[in-house]
Design an enzyme around this catalytic site. Sequence first.
Site, PDB file in Angstrom:
ATOM      1  N   SER A 158     100.018  89.725  15.917  1.00  0.00           N
ATOM      2  CA  SER A 158     100.883  88.571  16.666  1.00  0.00           C
ATOM      3  C   SER A 158     100.649  87.511  16.092  1.00  0.00           C
ATOM      4  O   SER A 158     101.399  86.622  15.788  1.00  0.00           O
ATOM      5  CB  SER A 158     100.537  88.435  17.883  1.00  0.00           C
ATOM      6  OG  SER A 158      99.296  88.128  18.505  1.00  0.00           O
ATOM      7  N   HIS A 166     104.229  93.852  19.360  1.00  0.00           N
ATOM      8  CA  HIS A 166     105.185  93.172  18.531  1.00  0.00           C
ATOM      9  C   HIS A 166     105.668  94.037  17.656  1.00  0.00           C
ATOM     10  O   HIS A 166     105.841  93.568  16.209  1.00  0.00           O
ATOM     11  CB  HIS A 166     104.429  91.888  17.730  1.00  0.00           C
ATOM     12  CG  HIS A 166     103.833  90.896  18.706  1.00  0.00           C
ATOM     13  ND1 HIS A 166     104.580  89.798  18.984  1.00  0.00           N
ATOM     14  CD2 HIS A 166     102.509  90.764  19.702  1.00  0.00           C
ATOM     15  CE1 HIS A 166     103.934  89.071  19.880  1.00  0.00           C
ATOM     16  NE2 HIS A 166     102.865  89.622  20.239  1.00  0.00           N
ATOM     17  N   LYS A 221     108.987  91.531  25.576  1.00  0.00           N
ATOM     18  CA  LYS A 221     109.287  91.002  24.152  1.00  0.00           C
ATOM     19  C   LYS A 221     110.779  91.326  24.018  1.00  0.00           C
ATOM     20  O   LYS A 221     111.705  90.930  24.399  1.00  0.00           O
ATOM     21  CB  LYS A 221     108.216  91.143  23.385  1.00  0.00           C
ATOM     22  CG  LYS A 221     106.985  90.432  23.485  1.00  0.00           C
ATOM     23  CD  LYS A 221     105.911  90.624  22.553  1.00  0.00           C
ATOM     24  CE  LYS A 221     104.510  89.766  22.866  1.00  0.00           C
ATOM     25  NZ  LYS A 221     103.824  89.878  24.209  1.00  0.00           N
TER      26      LYS A 221
END
Length: 416
Positions: free
Chosen positions: A203, A231, A262
Amino acid sequence: MWASFMWRGALSPSRRAHSALAQLRCILDSELEGIRGAGTWKSERVITSRQGPCIRVDGISGGILNFCANNYLGLSSHPEVIQAGLQALEEFGAGLSSTRFICGTQSIHKNLEAKIAHFHQREDAILYPSCFDANAGLFEALLTPEDAVLSDELNHASIIDGIRLCKAHKYRYRHLDMADLEAKLKEAQKHRLRLVATDGAFSMDGDIAPLQDICRLAAQYGALVFVDECHATGFLGPTGRGTDELLGVMDQVTIINSTLGKALGGASGGYTTGPEPLVSLLRQRSRPYLFSNSLPPAVVGCASKALDLLMESNAIVQSMAAKTRRFRSKMEAAGFTVSGADHPICPVMLGDARLSSQMADDMLKKGIFVIGFSYPVVPKGKARIRVQISAVHSEEDIDRCVEAFVEVGRLHGALP
């Protein structure tokens, strides 16, 4: 008489407590002043709108372009995602007031777990309040003092903390260094189970783990592979399955942990997906699962709809990839160093903590919301502004962000 004198001269319990509090305040004030003095103080900007490519920030007039959210696919404010959350809230209530094994499991929880397992092409899945909890709950439940875990040195803090909680033998290999991983795997052959643990996409740097090499070494030395895909889930790989799909090793990765907070709706929640016996063990022994309230129905509804949208079409994924390439190429042409490759996390490397903070503040004055990252979030001397691209940014948004970086970079001497 002497004892009576000593008693009268001693501090009362309330005065001793006050003295201890005063000592604590002094210590904390010194710590906080040190953070300010180092230029690494992290201020929280208050957003007064929903998340999206354009937001409103408290104290600033007009819209601000947001380039620092993990809203990779732009689904946190998607009307269908919001409607699904409202419907789940209406049908299943605000929350369960309970843990899953007492009276906190609803049909929507089981349905989402099945959908996650299907999405990742795994046997089963288990939900957590966050992926931090999923990482905190996995290693302690799975690994014993007979086992070993081998971890990339730049893994996310939640993986590091989760590994600390377990009693397995711990090996840390240099970041993305396959020769060092192989040396550690040879050293760990004496242990019962060997688990290689890595972020899929890192990240802070936007680089991607070499999963093909990791899986090859794991097979050679009889190890299992764990990947944190926070991610990557939703946007890496041809259909957004993650780094294991991107690199063609979906059938070689044993365990995946990821997030719903996310790309998949942007609310909260995390999960583990993998072999059915492992998931069953986690339901019995994973402490964050056993002792945390169930994921709220509205969050479950939003995430479920986000997965539906993703599985219906990969157009959003392709849009985000094109905009990522546009930003990276324009920034590098302007003279900036952007870490990583082909990932929507685009760290603009500046080195100096104070410079990154000051440039981020000046970017906000130009209508661009970005944040400077410095120690202890990243190593000393590696300060950066981490830009994150979303599918809902327009090409004009991308170009405006680059123009602001060039202006601010020249102002601070980061560009000639």
